[in-house]
Design a protein around this motif. Structure first.
Motif, PDB file in Angstrom:
ATOM      1  N   PRO A  42      38.845  25.643  41.784  1.00 57.63           N
ATOM      2  CA  PRO A  42      37.984  26.569  41.040  1.00 57.63           C
ATOM      3  C   PRO A  42      37.686  27.835  41.836  1.00 57.63           C
ATOM      4  O   PRO A  42      36.747  27.906  42.603  1.00 57.63           O
ATOM      5  CB  PRO A  42      36.717  25.763  40.781  1.00 57.63           C
ATOM      6  CG  PRO A  42      36.677  24.754  41.887  1.00 57.63           C
ATOM      7  CD  PRO A  42      38.104  24.483  42.261  1.00 57.63           C
ATOM      8  N   VAL A  43      38.511  28.811  41.651  1.00 50.64           N
ATOM      9  CA  VAL A  43      38.383  30.085  42.356  1.00 50.64           C
ATOM     10  C   VAL A  43      37.650  31.069  41.460  1.00 50.64           C
ATOM     11  O   VAL A  43      37.890  31.124  40.254  1.00 50.64           O
ATOM     12  CB  VAL A  43      39.771  30.635  42.717  1.00 50.64           C
ATOM     13  CG1 VAL A  43      39.681  32.021  43.313  1.00 50.64           C
ATOM     14  CG2 VAL A  43      40.477  29.687  43.667  1.00 50.64           C
ATOM     15  N   TRP A  56      37.147  40.029  46.142  1.00 48.12           N
ATOM     16  CA  TRP A  56      37.396  38.815  46.910  1.00 48.12           C
ATOM     17  C   TRP A  56      37.680  37.654  45.968  1.00 48.12           C
ATOM     18  O   TRP A  56      37.080  37.553  44.903  1.00 48.12           O
ATOM     19  CB  TRP A  56      36.187  38.421  47.745  1.00 48.12           C
ATOM     20  CG  TRP A  56      35.711  39.369  48.771  1.00 48.12           C
ATOM     21  CD1 TRP A  56      34.444  39.862  48.893  1.00 48.12           C
ATOM     22  CD2 TRP A  56      36.441  39.924  49.878  1.00 48.12           C
ATOM     23  NE1 TRP A  56      34.350  40.682  49.990  1.00 48.12           N
ATOM     24  CE2 TRP A  56      35.567  40.736  50.610  1.00 48.12           C
ATOM     25  CE3 TRP A  56      37.756  39.810  50.312  1.00 48.12           C
ATOM     26  CZ2 TRP A  56      35.953  41.422  51.754  1.00 48.12           C
ATOM     27  CZ3 TRP A  56      38.152  40.501  51.440  1.00 48.12           C
ATOM     28  CH2 TRP A  56      37.254  41.295  52.154  1.00 48.12           C
ATOM     29  N   ALA A  57      38.536  36.739  46.401  1.00 47.02           N
ATOM     30  CA  ALA A  57      38.667  35.426  45.775  1.00 47.02           C
ATOM     31  C   ALA A  57      37.784  34.493  46.594  1.00 47.02           C
ATOM     32  O   ALA A  57      37.855  34.486  47.826  1.00 47.02           O
ATOM     33  CB  ALA A  57      40.109  34.955  45.799  1.00 47.02           C
ATOM     34  N   THR A  96      45.208  28.776  52.631  1.00 40.41           N
ATOM     35  CA  THR A  96      45.041  28.420  51.220  1.00 40.41           C
ATOM     36  C   THR A  96      46.179  28.938  50.345  1.00 40.41           C
ATOM     37  O   THR A  96      46.054  28.964  49.114  1.00 40.41           O
ATOM     38  CB  THR A  96      43.688  28.950  50.688  1.00 40.41           C
ATOM     39  OG1 THR A  96      43.603  30.347  50.906  1.00 40.41           O
ATOM     40  CG2 THR A  96      42.518  28.266  51.368  1.00 40.41           C
ATOM     41  N   ARG A  97      47.292  29.305  50.945  1.00 39.31           N
ATOM     42  CA  ARG A  97      48.435  29.777  50.172  1.00 39.31           C
ATOM     43  C   ARG A  97      49.116  28.624  49.441  1.00 39.31           C
ATOM     44  O   ARG A  97      48.946  27.465  49.787  1.00 39.31           O
ATOM     45  CB  ARG A  97      49.426  30.492  51.083  1.00 39.31           C
ATOM     46  CG  ARG A  97      48.880  31.814  51.561  1.00 39.31           C
ATOM     47  CD  ARG A  97      49.872  32.586  52.388  1.00 39.31           C
ATOM     48  NE  ARG A  97      49.204  33.790  52.892  1.00 39.31           N
ATOM     49  CZ  ARG A  97      49.482  34.365  54.032  1.00 39.31           C
ATOM     50  NH1 ARG A  97      50.445  33.892  54.794  1.00 39.31           N
ATOM     51  NH2 ARG A  97      48.821  35.434  54.412  1.00 39.31           N
ATOM     52  N   SER A  98      49.861  28.972  48.417  1.00 36.70           N
ATOM     53  CA  SER A  98      50.631  28.009  47.603  1.00 36.70           C
ATOM     54  C   SER A  98      49.734  27.044  46.837  1.00 36.70           C
ATOM     55  O   SER A  98      50.112  25.905  46.575  1.00 36.70           O
ATOM     56  CB  SER A  98      51.623  27.227  48.467  1.00 36.70           C
ATOM     57  OG  SER A  98      52.534  28.110  49.073  1.00 36.70           O
ATOM     58  N   ARG A  99      48.547  27.520  46.470  1.00 36.31           N
ATOM     59  CA  ARG A  99      47.606  26.702  45.694  1.00 36.31           C
ATOM     60  C   ARG A  99      47.181  27.396  44.407  1.00 36.31           C
ATOM     61  O   ARG A  99      46.231  26.985  43.759  1.00 36.31           O
ATOM     62  CB  ARG A  99      46.380  26.365  46.535  1.00 36.31           C
ATOM     63  CG  ARG A  99      46.734  25.530  47.739  1.00 36.31           C
ATOM     64  CD  ARG A  99      45.526  25.174  48.532  1.00 36.31           C
ATOM     65  NE  ARG A  99      45.950  24.483  49.758  1.00 36.31           N
ATOM     66  CZ  ARG A  99      45.123  24.087  50.679  1.00 36.31           C
ATOM     67  NH1 ARG A  99      43.834  24.291  50.553  1.00 36.31           N
ATOM     68  NH2 ARG A  99      45.569  23.475  51.739  1.00 36.31           N
ATOM     69  N   GLY A 100      47.854  28.491  44.066  1.00 36.79           N
ATOM     70  CA  GLY A 100      47.558  29.176  42.816  1.00 36.79           C
ATOM     71  C   GLY A 100      46.437  30.196  42.884  1.00 36.79           C
ATOM     72  O   GLY A 100      46.004  30.728  41.864  1.00 36.79           O
ATOM     73  N   ILE A 101      45.961  30.497  44.080  1.00 33.52           N
ATOM     74  CA  ILE A 101      44.843  31.434  44.217  1.00 33.52           C
ATOM     75  C   ILE A 101      45.243  32.836  43.770  1.00 33.52           C
ATOM     76  O   ILE A 101      44.503  33.500  43.053  1.00 33.52           O
ATOM     77  CB  ILE A 101      44.299  31.435  45.658  1.00 33.52           C
ATOM     78  CG1 ILE A 101      43.627  30.088  45.925  1.00 33.52           C
ATOM     79  CG2 ILE A 101      43.332  32.593  45.896  1.00 33.52           C
ATOM     80  CD1 ILE A 101      43.231  29.855  47.354  1.00 33.52           C
ATOM     81  N   GLY A 102      46.408  33.298  44.178  1.00 30.92           N
ATOM     82  CA  GLY A 102      46.869  34.628  43.770  1.00 30.92           C
ATOM     83  C   GLY A 102      46.984  34.742  42.253  1.00 30.92           C
ATOM     84  O   GLY A 102      46.521  35.708  41.658  1.00 30.92           O
ATOM     85  N   VAL A 129      44.691  37.235  39.757  1.00 29.58           N
ATOM     86  CA  VAL A 129      45.276  38.167  38.790  1.00 29.58           C
ATOM     87  C   VAL A 129      44.764  37.844  37.389  1.00 29.58           C
ATOM     88  O   VAL A 129      44.350  38.741  36.640  1.00 29.58           O
ATOM     89  CB  VAL A 129      46.819  38.134  38.844  1.00 29.58           C
ATOM     90  CG1 VAL A 129      47.425  38.911  37.677  1.00 29.58           C
ATOM     91  CG2 VAL A 129      47.303  38.705  40.171  1.00 29.58           C
ATOM     92  N   ALA A 130      44.746  36.566  37.023  1.00 39.25           N
ATOM     93  CA  ALA A 130      44.283  36.177  35.692  1.00 39.25           C
ATOM     94  C   ALA A 130      42.819  36.575  35.465  1.00 39.25           C
ATOM     95  O   ALA A 130      42.469  37.103  34.398  1.00 39.25           O
ATOM     96  CB  ALA A 130      44.464  34.679  35.493  1.00 39.25           C
ATOM     97  N   LEU A 131      41.971  36.335  36.456  1.00 31.03           N
ATOM     98  CA  LEU A 131      40.553  36.680  36.316  1.00 31.03           C
ATOM     99  C   LEU A 131      40.341  38.186  36.218  1.00 31.03           C
ATOM    100  O   LEU A 131      39.509  38.657  35.434  1.00 31.03           O
ATOM    101  CB  LEU A 131      39.748  36.098  37.481  1.00 31.03           C
ATOM    102  CG  LEU A 131      39.600  34.577  37.483  1.00 31.03           C
ATOM    103  CD1 LEU A 131      39.017  34.098  38.815  1.00 31.03           C
ATOM    104  CD2 LEU A 131      38.749  34.106  36.312  1.00 31.03           C
ATOM    105  N   LEU A 132      41.089  38.956  37.004  1.00 33.91           N
ATOM    106  CA  LEU A 132      40.966  40.418  36.914  1.00 33.91           C
ATOM    107  C   LEU A 132      41.495  40.935  35.582  1.00 33.91           C
ATOM    108  O   LEU A 132      40.935  41.864  35.012  1.00 33.91           O
ATOM    109  CB  LEU A 132      41.668  41.101  38.077  1.00 33.91           C
ATOM    110  CG  LEU A 132      40.798  41.245  39.313  1.00 33.91           C
ATOM    111  CD1 LEU A 132      41.603  41.760  40.478  1.00 33.91           C
ATOM    112  CD2 LEU A 132      39.617  42.165  39.062  1.00 33.91           C
TER     113      LEU A 132
END
Length: 116
Positions: A2-3, A50-51, A77-83, A87-90
């Motif tokens: 949950p980011v 910030w995430a 925390t890479r490769s966990r869908g944060i990026g 993008v989706a939230l923005l």
């Protein structure tokens, strides 16, 4: 994971500390550093977001009024869908945002394109 995202409102020193942590393994000649420096110098109409996960900053995204200019995720925390989540939230907040040309070779861009 949950980011959430939030605009960077901290003092310059706190922002620089968070940037150093997120970008610690990013080469200094990478375009993300140039864009972040432009933000810190107030040279462009840029916003830093910030995430956040569990009250910790785990990523950053830099935008202007029309484009996502840079994106980076903390190495741990890479490769966990944060990026993708950033993008989706923005895009929810700013539907007209596009991906800047310097970001088009990244995996995030491919995901973004497939959803539009």
């Amino acid at each position: 994971m949950p980011v959430t995202i939030k605009p960077a409102k901290e003092q310059r020193e706190e922002i620089q500390n968070s940037l150093a942590s997120i970008l610690k393994d990013t080469p200094l000649d990478h375009s993300v550093w140039k864009i972040v420096q432009s933000f810190l110098n107030g040279q462009e109409d840029l916003q830093l977001w910030w995430a956040v996960f569990n009250d910790r900053i785990v990523g950053l995204i830099v935008i202007n009024s029309t484009e996502i200019k840079a994106l980076a995720v903390h190495p741990a925390t890479r490769s966990r869908g944060i990026g993708r989540r950033m993008v989706a939230l923005l895009k929810e907040r700013f539907p007209a945002l596009e991906i800047a040309s310097q970001c088009r070779a990244t995996p995030i861009f491919k995901v973004f394109q497939s959803r539009n």
